[in-house]
Design a protein around this motif. Structure first.
Motif, PDB file in Angstrom:
ATOM      1  N   HIS A 243       0.797  -1.212   0.000  1.00  0.00           N
ATOM      2  CA  HIS A 243       0.000   0.000   0.000  1.00  0.00           C
ATOM      3  C   HIS A 243       0.838   1.274   0.000  1.00  0.00           C
ATOM      4  CE1 HIS A 243      -4.167  -1.636   1.134  1.00  0.00           C
ATOM      5  NE2 HIS A 243      -3.391  -2.680   0.933  1.00  0.00           N
ATOM      6  N   VAL A 244       2.158   1.133  -0.080  1.00  0.00           N
ATOM      7  CA  VAL A 244       3.056   2.287  -0.110  1.00  0.00           C
ATOM      8  C   VAL A 244       4.068   2.082  -1.232  1.00  0.00           C
ATOM      9  CG1 VAL A 244       4.810   3.613   1.143  1.00  0.00           C
ATOM     10  CG2 VAL A 244       2.803   2.753   2.357  1.00  0.00           C
ATOM     11  N   MET A 245       4.264   3.121  -2.048  1.00  0.00           N
ATOM     12  CA  MET A 245       5.208   3.043  -3.148  1.00  0.00           C
ATOM     13  C   MET A 245       6.609   3.433  -2.691  1.00  0.00           C
ATOM     14  SD  MET A 245       2.986   4.721  -6.275  1.00  0.00           S
ATOM     15  CE  MET A 245       2.565   6.220  -5.360  1.00  0.00           C
ATOM     16  N   ILE A 246       7.607   2.782  -3.254  1.00  0.00           N
ATOM     17  CA  ILE A 246       9.005   3.170  -3.050  1.00  0.00           C
ATOM     18  C   ILE A 246       9.490   3.768  -4.362  1.00  0.00           C
ATOM     19  CG2 ILE A 246      11.326   2.443  -2.431  1.00  0.00           C
ATOM     20  CD1 ILE A 246      10.117   0.091  -0.947  1.00  0.00           C
ATOM     21  N   LEU A 247       9.600   5.095  -4.398  1.00  0.00           N
ATOM     22  CA  LEU A 247      10.032   5.785  -5.605  1.00  0.00           C
ATOM     23  C   LEU A 247      11.556   5.736  -5.708  1.00  0.00           C
ATOM     24  CD1 LEU A 247       7.690   8.911  -5.390  1.00  0.00           C
ATOM     25  CD2 LEU A 247       7.251   6.694  -6.472  1.00  0.00           C
ATOM     26  N   GLU A 248      12.052   5.698  -6.939  1.00  0.00           N
ATOM     27  CA  GLU A 248      13.499   5.577  -7.159  1.00  0.00           C
ATOM     28  C   GLU A 248      14.061   4.485  -6.252  1.00  0.00           C
ATOM     29  OE1 GLU A 248      15.528   9.578  -8.106  1.00  0.00           O
ATOM     30  OE2 GLU A 248      13.936  10.106  -6.669  1.00  0.00           O
ATOM     31  N   ARG A 249      13.513   3.300  -6.402  1.00  0.00           N
ATOM     32  CA  ARG A 249      13.751   2.200  -5.454  1.00  0.00           C
ATOM     33  C   ARG A 249      15.237   1.961  -5.186  1.00  0.00           C
ATOM     34  NH1 ARG A 249      11.329  -2.675  -3.466  1.00  0.00           N
ATOM     35  NH2 ARG A 249       9.326  -1.948  -4.236  1.00  0.00           N
ATOM     36  N   ASP A 250      16.040   1.800  -6.228  1.00  0.00           N
ATOM     37  CA  ASP A 250      17.450   1.489  -6.021  1.00  0.00           C
ATOM     38  C   ASP A 250      18.146   2.579  -5.210  1.00  0.00           C
ATOM     39  OD1 ASP A 250      17.111  -0.828  -7.431  1.00  0.00           O
ATOM     40  OD2 ASP A 250      17.996  -0.082  -9.294  1.00  0.00           O
ATOM     41  N   LYS A 251      17.884   3.831  -5.553  1.00  0.00           N
ATOM     42  CA  LYS A 251      18.506   4.941  -4.840  1.00  0.00           C
ATOM     43  C   LYS A 251      18.009   5.006  -3.401  1.00  0.00           C
ATOM     44  CE  LYS A 251      19.380   9.920  -5.157  1.00  0.00           C
ATOM     45  NZ  LYS A 251      19.129  11.153  -5.941  1.00  0.00           N
ATOM     46  N   THR A 252      16.721   4.756  -3.199  1.00  0.00           N
ATOM     47  CA  THR A 252      16.160   4.788  -1.849  1.00  0.00           C
ATOM     48  C   THR A 252      16.799   3.721  -0.965  1.00  0.00           C
ATOM     49  OG1 THR A 252      14.046   5.667  -2.624  1.00  0.00           O
ATOM     50  CG2 THR A 252      14.042   4.545  -0.499  1.00  0.00           C
ATOM     51  N   LEU A 253      16.925   2.505  -1.479  1.00  0.00           N
ATOM     52  CA  LEU A 253      17.523   1.427  -0.694  1.00  0.00           C
ATOM     53  C   LEU A 253      18.995   1.704  -0.414  1.00  0.00           C
ATOM     54  CD1 LEU A 253      15.871  -1.743  -2.284  1.00  0.00           C
ATOM     55  CD2 LEU A 253      15.121  -0.395  -0.322  1.00  0.00           C
ATOM     56  N   GLN A 254      19.682   2.298  -1.381  1.00  0.00           N
ATOM     57  CA  GLN A 254      21.081   2.672  -1.160  1.00  0.00           C
ATOM     58  C   GLN A 254      21.205   3.707  -0.052  1.00  0.00           C
ATOM     59  OE1 GLN A 254      22.507   3.957  -4.997  1.00  0.00           O
ATOM     60  NE2 GLN A 254      22.380   1.904  -5.894  1.00  0.00           N
ATOM     61  N   GLU A 255      20.285   4.681  -0.051  1.00  0.00           N
ATOM     62  CA  GLU A 255      20.307   5.718   0.987  1.00  0.00           C
ATOM     63  C   GLU A 255      20.015   5.126   2.366  1.00  0.00           C
ATOM     64  OE1 GLU A 255      21.141   8.855   0.936  1.00  0.00           O
ATOM     65  OE2 GLU A 255      21.532   8.993  -1.208  1.00  0.00           O
ATOM     66  N   ILE A 256      19.118   4.138   2.416  1.00  0.00           N
ATOM     67  CA  ILE A 256      18.819   3.460   3.677  1.00  0.00           C
ATOM     68  C   ILE A 256      20.085   2.806   4.232  1.00  0.00           C
ATOM     69  CG2 ILE A 256      17.676   1.423   4.657  1.00  0.00           C
ATOM     70  CD1 ILE A 256      15.717   3.604   4.538  1.00  0.00           C
ATOM     71  N   GLU A 257      20.778   2.047   3.390  1.00  0.00           N
ATOM     72  CA  GLU A 257      21.994   1.364   3.823  1.00  0.00           C
ATOM     73  C   GLU A 257      23.072   2.370   4.224  1.00  0.00           C
ATOM     74  OE1 GLU A 257      22.241  -1.750   4.309  1.00  0.00           O
ATOM     75  OE2 GLU A 257      20.775  -2.776   3.029  1.00  0.00           O
ATOM     76  N   LYS A 258      23.224   3.414   3.430  1.00  0.00           N
ATOM     77  CA  LYS A 258      24.238   4.435   3.699  1.00  0.00           C
ATOM     78  C   LYS A 258      23.985   5.117   5.039  1.00  0.00           C
ATOM     79  CE  LYS A 258      25.947   8.798   1.747  1.00  0.00           C
ATOM     80  NZ  LYS A 258      25.783   9.755   0.598  1.00  0.00           N
ATOM     81  N   ALA A 259      22.717   5.351   5.368  1.00  0.00           N
ATOM     82  CA  ALA A 259      22.363   6.059   6.604  1.00  0.00           C
ATOM     83  C   ALA A 259      22.362   5.147   7.828  1.00  0.00           C
ATOM     84  CB  ALA A 259      20.998   6.721   6.449  1.00  0.00           C
ATOM     85  N   GLY A 260      22.471   3.825   7.610  1.00  0.00           N
ATOM     86  CA  GLY A 260      22.418   2.894   8.734  1.00  0.00           C
ATOM     87  C   GLY A 260      21.025   2.711   9.301  1.00  0.00           C
ATOM     88  N   LEU A 261      20.010   3.017   8.498  1.00  0.00           N
ATOM     89  CA  LEU A 261      18.612   2.865   8.910  1.00  0.00           C
ATOM     90  C   LEU A 261      18.090   1.503   8.459  1.00  0.00           C
ATOM     91  CD1 LEU A 261      17.302   6.366   7.812  1.00  0.00           C
ATOM     92  CD2 LEU A 261      18.174   5.718  10.060  1.00  0.00           C
ATOM     93  N   PHE A 262      16.869   1.191   8.837  1.00  0.00           N
ATOM     94  CA  PHE A 262      16.201   0.003   8.300  1.00  0.00           C
ATOM     95  C   PHE A 262      14.933   0.428   7.572  1.00  0.00           C
ATOM     96  CE2 PHE A 262      13.880   0.390  12.298  1.00  0.00           C
ATOM     97  CZ  PHE A 262      12.586   0.059  11.928  1.00  0.00           C
ATOM     98  N   LEU A 263      14.528  -0.387   6.618  1.00  0.00           N
ATOM     99  CA  LEU A 263      13.256  -0.205   5.912  1.00  0.00           C
ATOM    100  C   LEU A 263      12.536  -1.529   5.908  1.00  0.00           C
ATOM    101  CD1 LEU A 263      11.228   1.332   4.137  1.00  0.00           C
ATOM    102  CD2 LEU A 263      12.634   0.740   2.150  1.00  0.00           C
ATOM    103  N   MET A 264      11.321  -1.529   6.403  1.00  0.00           N
ATOM    104  CA  MET A 264      10.550  -2.776   6.513  1.00  0.00           C
ATOM    105  C   MET A 264       9.135  -2.562   5.997  1.00  0.00           C
ATOM    106  SD  MET A 264       9.771  -5.139   9.888  1.00  0.00           S
ATOM    107  CE  MET A 264      11.278  -6.108   9.711  1.00  0.00           C
ATOM    108  N   GLY A 265       8.645  -3.550   5.259  1.00  0.00           N
ATOM    109  CA  GLY A 265       7.249  -3.582   4.861  1.00  0.00           C
ATOM    110  C   GLY A 265       6.485  -4.512   5.793  1.00  0.00           C
ATOM    111  N   ARG A 266       5.358  -4.023   6.314  1.00  0.00           N
ATOM    112  CA  ARG A 266       4.552  -4.833   7.224  1.00  0.00           C
ATOM    113  C   ARG A 266       3.077  -4.701   6.856  1.00  0.00           C
ATOM    114  NH1 ARG A 266       5.457  -4.067  13.432  1.00  0.00           N
ATOM    115  NH2 ARG A 266       5.085  -6.313  13.483  1.00  0.00           N
ATOM    116  N   VAL A 267       2.307  -5.707   7.212  1.00  0.00           N
ATOM    117  CA  VAL A 267       0.849  -5.626   7.098  1.00  0.00           C
ATOM    118  C   VAL A 267       0.371  -4.888   8.338  1.00  0.00           C
ATOM    119  CG1 VAL A 267      -1.299  -6.913   6.970  1.00  0.00           C
ATOM    120  CG2 VAL A 267       0.743  -7.764   5.786  1.00  0.00           C
ATOM    121  N   LEU A 268      -0.151  -3.682   8.129  1.00  0.00           N
ATOM    122  CA  LEU A 268      -0.534  -2.822   9.248  1.00  0.00           C
ATOM    123  C   LEU A 268      -2.052  -2.764   9.420  1.00  0.00           C
ATOM    124  CD1 LEU A 268       1.975   0.121   8.650  1.00  0.00           C
ATOM    125  CD2 LEU A 268       2.232  -1.836  10.182  1.00  0.00           C
TER     126      LEU A 268
END
Length: 268
Positions: A243-268
């Motif tokens: 139910h949520v889009m990830i725009l510029e997916r590759d760049k977004t995931l790279q930024e997540i890793e670079k920042a030391g954050l996590f990104l998780m998809g869950r059924v909410l």
């Protein structure tokens, strides 16, 4: 329904992603609305919706997607064409409510004109978040509890058509997304005194509103979201799977890793 696709474009990268996946699509832009599209464009004015629909039919369009951010524009009533004059009472009434009411009416109007309304996720493969850990370290139980708390908050606000995102840290709500948008909320969280956060890092939760028509205004995150989440001192992002889009997916995931954050998809 088969036929040509038209992209009714606002600002941001989503219309560009759709146009890249569907190069044959008609690209419609609107007076006074910023956009990032290039090439052969079809400019139109909101005051002349009748002309827009007539032109789309002439171009063989049967399918329409609305994509990109678009603020509610001021309308020049004396410039209304006959169709817009007939629609004005319904539009003005819907504009007094939340986004769901307005977008729902716009979909209704487009369908009344004989077009099929699609969502961006129907047109671009892999656009929405899947369930599970998408990037970064596994979140702690406390962070997942914050995500659950955030989901409860968003579900409670859905009936009044407010919010697709919130921030929770240590069980406390530090911010709810309102008409000012995600970036504004995250800036306010970044300015929250440490004493109020009680040492908890926290999570940004993004989800659709219950009952929301996902063909328009589907929630989204992108690289800029990741930057703001990091500046806000949060540990990561939890999005509603499917139910949520990830725009510029590759760049977004790279930024997540670079920042030391996590990104998780869950059924909410």
């Amino acid at each position: 329904m088969t036929g040509r696709l038209a992209i009714l474009a606002g600002n941001g990268v989503l219309p560009v992603e759709i146009a890249t996946a569907h190069p044959e699509a008609v690209k419609v832009v609107f007076d006074g609305v910023p956009h990032q599209l290039s090439g052969d464009l079809q400019p139109h004015a909101f005051e002349k919706l009748g002309g827009l629909f007539e032109d789309l039919r002439g171009l063989g369009v049967t399918r329409v997607v609305m994509a990109g951010s678009m603020t509610r524009p001021p309308l020049d009533a004396p410039a209304f064409d006959p169709l817009m004059i007939s629609l004005a009472p319904r539009l003005l009434s819907a504009m007094q409510g939340g986004d769901d009411a307005l977008f729902g009416l716009i979909i209704e109007i487009i369908e009344e004109q004989g077009f099929e309304v699609l969502g961006a996720h129907d047109l671009v493969a892999g656009l929405t978040a899947k369930e599970g850990l998408l990037a970064g370290p596994v979140p702690t139980a406390d962070l997942l509890a914050d995500a659950d708390r955030g989901a409860d908050i968003l579900n409670a606000l859905a009936p009044v058509d407010i919010g697709q995102g919130c921030v929770v840290a240590g069980g406390l709500c530090l911010g709810v997304e309102t008409i000012q948008g995600t970036d504004f909320m995250l800036r306010m969280v970044a300015e929250t005194p440490d004493a109020l956060r009680r040492g908890a890092s926290g999570v940004f939760i993004k989800a659709s509103k219950r009952g929301q028509d996902l063909r328009v205004d589907m929630p989204a995150i992108g690289p800029d979201t990741v930057v703001q989440v990091q500046k806000a001192g949060l540990a990561g992002i939890v999005v509603e799977a499917g139910h949520v889009m990830i725009l510029e997916r590759d760049k977004t995931l790279q930024e997540i890793e670079k920042a030391g954050l996590f990104l998780m998809g869950r059924v909410l």
